[in-house]
Scaffold this active site. Structure first.
Site, PDB file in Angstrom:
ATOM      1  N   ASP A 109     -71.151  97.084   5.546  1.00  0.00           N
ATOM      2  CA  ASP A 109     -70.585  95.963   6.301  1.00  0.00           C
ATOM      3  C   ASP A 109     -69.949  94.952   5.355  1.00  0.00           C
ATOM      4  O   ASP A 109     -68.799  94.591   5.497  1.00  0.00           O
ATOM      5  CB  ASP A 109     -71.653  95.297   7.184  1.00  0.00           C
ATOM      6  CG  ASP A 109     -72.942  94.961   6.420  1.00  0.00           C
ATOM      7  OD1 ASP A 109     -73.045  95.268   5.209  1.00  0.00           O
ATOM      8  OD2 ASP A 109     -73.852  94.381   7.039  1.00  0.00           O
ATOM      9  N   ASP A 119     -71.593  91.767  -1.173  1.00  0.00           N
ATOM     10  CA  ASP A 119     -71.729  90.364  -1.554  1.00  0.00           C
ATOM     11  C   ASP A 119     -71.942  90.318  -3.071  1.00  0.00           C
ATOM     12  O   ASP A 119     -70.992  90.437  -3.835  1.00  0.00           O
ATOM     13  CB  ASP A 119     -72.925  89.813  -0.764  1.00  0.00           C
ATOM     14  CG  ASP A 119     -73.050  88.303  -0.847  1.00  0.00           C
ATOM     15  OD1 ASP A 119     -72.135  87.658  -1.353  1.00  0.00           O
ATOM     16  OD2 ASP A 119     -74.079  87.772  -0.395  1.00  0.00           O
ATOM     17  N   THR A 120     -73.184  90.211  -3.537  1.00  0.00           N
ATOM     18  CA  THR A 120     -73.436  90.242  -4.979  1.00  0.00           C
ATOM     19  C   THR A 120     -73.221  91.651  -5.535  1.00  0.00           C
ATOM     20  O   THR A 120     -72.955  91.814  -6.717  1.00  0.00           O
ATOM     21  CB  THR A 120     -74.884  89.818  -5.290  1.00  0.00           C
ATOM     22  OG1 THR A 120     -75.771  90.786  -4.713  1.00  0.00           O
ATOM     23  CG2 THR A 120     -75.180  88.456  -4.756  1.00  0.00           C
ATOM     24  N   GLY A 121     -73.365  92.638  -4.668  1.00  0.00           N
ATOM     25  CA  GLY A 121     -73.176  94.020  -5.086  1.00  0.00           C
ATOM     26  C   GLY A 121     -74.434  94.647  -5.680  1.00  0.00           C
ATOM     27  O   GLY A 121     -74.438  95.809  -6.064  1.00  0.00           O
ATOM     28  N   THR A 170     -77.417  95.409  -4.273  1.00  0.00           N
ATOM     29  CA  THR A 170     -77.982  96.488  -3.454  1.00  0.00           C
ATOM     30  C   THR A 170     -77.142  97.748  -3.609  1.00  0.00           C
ATOM     31  O   THR A 170     -77.667  98.840  -3.841  1.00  0.00           O
ATOM     32  CB  THR A 170     -77.974  96.098  -1.950  1.00  0.00           C
ATOM     33  OG1 THR A 170     -77.842  94.693  -1.825  1.00  0.00           O
ATOM     34  CG2 THR A 170     -79.204  96.592  -1.258  1.00  0.00           C
ATOM     35  N   LEU A 171     -75.847  97.564  -3.475  1.00  0.00           N
ATOM     36  CA  LEU A 171     -74.940  98.703  -3.513  1.00  0.00           C
ATOM     37  C   LEU A 171     -74.997  99.411  -4.860  1.00  0.00           C
ATOM     38  O   LEU A 171     -74.987 100.648  -4.931  1.00  0.00           O
ATOM     39  CB  LEU A 171     -73.519  98.225  -3.209  1.00  0.00           C
ATOM     40  CG  LEU A 171     -72.482  99.324  -3.046  1.00  0.00           C
ATOM     41  CD1 LEU A 171     -72.876 100.278  -1.924  1.00  0.00           C
ATOM     42  CD2 LEU A 171     -71.116  98.723  -2.753  1.00  0.00           C
ATOM     43  N   ARG A 174     -74.957  89.814  16.292  1.00  0.00           N
ATOM     44  CA  ARG A 174     -74.397  91.121  15.925  1.00  0.00           C
ATOM     45  C   ARG A 174     -73.429  91.635  16.986  1.00  0.00           C
ATOM     46  O   ARG A 174     -72.535  92.409  16.701  1.00  0.00           O
ATOM     47  CB  ARG A 174     -75.521  92.150  15.749  1.00  0.00           C
ATOM     48  CG  ARG A 174     -76.407  91.924  14.530  1.00  0.00           C
ATOM     49  CD  ARG A 174     -77.208  93.192  14.250  1.00  0.00           C
ATOM     50  NE  ARG A 174     -78.352  92.977  13.379  1.00  0.00           N
ATOM     51  CZ  ARG A 174     -78.298  93.034  12.045  1.00  0.00           C
ATOM     52  NH1 ARG A 174     -77.157  93.275  11.451  1.00  0.00           N
ATOM     53  NH2 ARG A 174     -79.384  92.851  11.321  1.00  0.00           N
TER      54      ARG A 174
HETATM   55  P1  IMP Z   1     -75.568  92.211  -1.799  1.00  0.00           P
HETATM   56  O1  IMP Z   1     -74.159  92.736  -1.953  1.00  0.00           O
HETATM   57  O2  IMP Z   1     -76.577  93.017  -2.555  1.00  0.00           O
HETATM   58  O3  IMP Z   1     -75.657  90.755  -2.142  1.00  0.00           O
HETATM   59  O4  IMP Z   1     -76.062  92.335  -0.307  1.00  0.00           O
HETATM   60  C1  IMP Z   1     -75.168  92.324   0.718  1.00  0.00           C
HETATM   61  C2  IMP Z   1     -75.965  92.339   2.003  1.00  0.00           C
HETATM   62  O5  IMP Z   1     -76.329  91.007   2.373  1.00  0.00           O
HETATM   63  C3  IMP Z   1     -75.094  92.867   3.116  1.00  0.00           C
HETATM   64  O6  IMP Z   1     -75.253  94.235   3.293  1.00  0.00           O
HETATM   65  C4  IMP Z   1     -75.552  92.060   4.302  1.00  0.00           C
HETATM   66  O7  IMP Z   1     -76.626  92.701   4.932  1.00  0.00           O
HETATM   67  C5  IMP Z   1     -76.029  90.748   3.715  1.00  0.00           C
HETATM   68  N1  IMP Z   1     -74.935  89.760   3.791  1.00  0.00           N
HETATM   69  C6  IMP Z   1     -74.172  89.302   2.777  1.00  0.00           C
HETATM   70  N2  IMP Z   1     -73.275  88.407   3.199  1.00  0.00           N
HETATM   71  C7  IMP Z   1     -73.444  88.307   4.531  1.00  0.00           C
HETATM   72  C8  IMP Z   1     -72.780  87.525   5.560  1.00  0.00           C
HETATM   73  O8  IMP Z   1     -71.834  86.765   5.337  1.00  0.00           O
HETATM   74  N3  IMP Z   1     -73.245  87.679   6.822  1.00  0.00           N
HETATM   75  C9  IMP Z   1     -74.270  88.506   7.128  1.00  0.00           C
HETATM   76  N4  IMP Z   1     -74.898  89.252   6.211  1.00  0.00           N
HETATM   77  C10 IMP Z   1     -74.500  89.152   4.918  1.00  0.00           C
HETATM   78 MG    MG Z   2     -75.868  95.513   4.552  1.00  0.00          MG
END
Ligand code: IMP
Ligand code: MG
Length: 300
Positions: free
Chosen positions: A225, A228-230, A232-233, A290
């Site tokens: 979806d 963000d920070t990346g 998890t991915l 959602r």
């Molecule tokens: P990151 O890239 O590891 O920081 O994690 C990203 C995850 O944080 C996404 O898969 C979402 O589940 C959640 N997330 C990050 N930004 C948003 C947002 O703007 N709205 C809702 N969920 C978000």
């Molecule tokens: Mg997610």
């Protein structure tokens, strides 16, 4: 009684909402214009009158002027937020209208439907329940549909003749995956995984739903979806790589590039986003929102 058809080439000006907005006859019309604006739907206020009845001497007796015209949908909208007696009167006009102008689409929206519409899209101020209201719509339903179709077409081209497995990261990806899949024309397998929000310090990933498909030797496309920070991915990609796929690539609906901590290569991006928290189209705030069909920011 003679009927004079309206001019076919009536030139219509687009009047955007905002400073140059027209004088609305009723506050609900102004509110409706705002709703359309949120959606990025172009509208015109009362651009045209349809003659309904003439006197024998040609004098116009009755005409119908729908409240809005939506040029992109070639549809007129009549709002009836009025008393029942007026609704009956309007319904009669609408019947005449349909008889005389069968090619013109007019939709009647009554007060109850209209309020439901506002609530469904989070545009109605909530009570003191503490749920923030939707502030700004960043990507309308139409914006998303168009972009997702483009992504699907590109993926179909790139993966033609290959063995594709789509891996969706739950739960935010549900709407995006459902729509994206429909636009991918090559055969594919589908799987989902869900990461536990409580990831330990170890390199190990913790799943609440693990991968079920065998991905050895196949082309994996991870569908997200938002990146963000990346973090998890990044770990997820390492995990998938260890299972011996032929390739692993990433498709994300939203990319918050400015917030990136862990570098991950993204092959397909729906929309780039600044540092903003968004909801809708699968994305949540405390499991709410959602189901909104668009992507929006929240107030405060
Ligand atoms: P990151 O890239 O590891 O920081 O994690 C990203 C995850 O944080 C996404 O898969 C979402 O589940 C959640 N997330 C990050 N930004 C948003 C947002 O703007 N709205 C809702 N969920 C978000
Ligand atoms: Mg997610």
């Amino acid at each position: 009684m003679a009927i004079i058809p309206p001019p076919v080439d009536a030139t219509l000006t687009i009047r955007p909402a905002g400073p140059a907005a027209p004088k609305f006859a009723h506050p609900s019309e102004a509110e409706f214009a705002r709703l359309l604006g949120f959606y990025g739907v172009r509208w015109q206020y009362e651009p045209r009158s349809f003659p309904l009845r003439h006197h024998d001497d040609g004098q116009l007796l009755e005409a119908f002027t729908p409240d809005f015209y939506l040029p992109d949908y070639d549809t007129y909208i009549e709002l009836t937020t009025l008393r029942q007696s007026l609704i009956t009167y309007k319904n009669r006009k609408l019947r005449m209208m349909r008889e005389l102008y069968p090619d013109v689409t007019v939709k009647l929206i009554n007060k109850r439907d209209y309020l439901r519409l506002l609530q469904r899209f989070g545009l109605e101020p909530r009570g003191s329940g503490g749920v923030p209201r939707v502030d700004r719509i960043l990507f309308s339903e139409l914006d998303i549909a168009r972009r997702v179709e483009e992504l699907g077409r590109q993926i179909s081209k790139d993966y033609a003749g290959r063995e594709l497995v789509l891996v969706g990261v739950l739960r935010g990806v549900t709407m995006f995956m459902a729509d994206l899949m429909r636009h991918i024309s090559t055969p594919l397998r589908l799987d989902y995984l869900s990461l536990s929000p409580y990831q330990g310090d170890d390199a190990q990933l913790h799943f609440t739903k693990a991968l079920e498909e065998d991905i050895t030797g196949v082309d994996v496309l991870v569908v997200e979806d938002v990146v963000d920070t990346g973090m998890t991915l990044h770990r997820l990609l390492q995990y998938l790589e260890r299972r011996g796929p032929r390739s692993v690539q990433v498709c994300t609906l939203l990319d918050k590039r400015v917030r990136r901590v862990a570098e991950v290569a993204i092959s397909y991006t729906g929309f780039a986003l600044d540092d903003e928290f968004v909801v809708g189209y699968g994305l949540d705030y405390r499991q709410q929102y959602r189901n909104l069909p668009f992507i929006a920011t929240l107030s405060d």
